[in-house]
Design an enzyme around this catalytic site. Structure first.
Site: not given
Length: 278
Positions: A175-176, A179
């Site tokens: 997820h990160e 980003h």
């Protein structure tokens, strides 16, 4: 996703010269009025008379009080935080072992790391750090908790005390890393200083591509056995929750409106993957 406190690590360089894609919302002009920020929630301190949890007692005594129903849900959260503090070194060591394993063996983590490297970024043990992340109990009883965060200036934070397993850490790290890729590929307005469309778009993409909304995790871990639109509903819900964490978001109605505005284009954007395979 919330921006983590700055760890001591190597910054992730920005590739701000990359063109703005058609699937990313355009930034508004500086002259537009800024949205009014919500007041920060007030957090409760533990009061043994109110919660039943007495930190002066041995941990196992409080544990039996929980089993006996003598500690309120708020007190259980305060107990949980104290246990996290006591086990911080153990949790961080386990998190670092799992992080190193995933960087070596996980297909999705290795793929995203290579894509970040192709944009002149670096993600490794120097700027993917494991820390204990305190949770707080708000005045309305809501527990404010996070699993990780991305900072353009410092890298990725993994909340070691919130990781249930290596698989959970893999989803959180992926997820990160989405980003991070978005940050290098496009100039993202992370905190919504102009508007929240950038934040909404990157949260939709991160929840969609990381695997955290796959059916097996939703059903087994979260008890959501819905068969119709489960994936889309999970991505939308998590994106709304993350947008609500931004200081400039005025609440759930505002966050839902922004997510809906960018949903079609951002949910269709699978880059740097070709398809959603987790």
């Amino acid at each position: 996703m919330s921006t983590p406190p700055p760890p001591s690590s190597t910054p992730l360089p920005s590739s701000s010269s990359a063109p703005q894609p058609e699937t990313q919302p355009q930034q508004q002009q500086q002259s537009q009025p800024q949205p009014t920020a919500r007041p920060l929630p007030r957090f409760l301190e533990n009061d043994p008379a109110r919660t039943g949890y007495d930190p002066s007692l041995k941990w196992w005594m409080n544990y039996f009080k929980i089993l006996a129903g003598q500690i309120t849900p708020e007190g259980i959260e305060h107990y949980r935080e104290d246990r996290y503090k006591a086990n911080e070194a153990r949790d961080c060591a386990r998190c670092e072992r799992d992080r190193d394993y995933l960087f070596q063996y996980s297909p999705v983590i290795r793929f995203l790391r290579d894509k970040v490297t192709a944009l002149n970024g670096t993600l490794d043990a120097s700027n993917v750090v494991c820390r204990r992340c305190p949770a707080r109990v708000a005045e309305d009883g809501r527990v404010v908790r996070q699993g990780g965060g991305f900072s353009p200036d410092h890298g990725i934070l993994i909340c070691a005390n919130e990781m249930r397993s290596r698989s959970h850490l893999e989803d959180t790290l992926a997820h990160e890393m989405v980003h991070a890729w978005d940050h290098l590929r496009w100039k993202v307005d992370w905190m919504g200083g102009h508007d929240l469309k950038h934040a909404a778009c990157t949260e939709i993409r991160a929840s969609m591509l990381s695997g955290e909304c796959r059916w097996t995790r939703e059903s087994i871990t979260r008890g959501n056995w819905t068969l119709t639109q489960q994936f889309q509903n999970c991505v939308r819900m998590r994106a709304i929750q993350s947008v609500m964490a931004r200081a400039t978001c005025r609440g759930d109605v505002h966050a839902t409106k922004v997510v809906n505005e960018v949903w079609d284009s951002c949910f269709a954007d699978k880059r740097p993957f070709e398809e959603v395979y987790r």
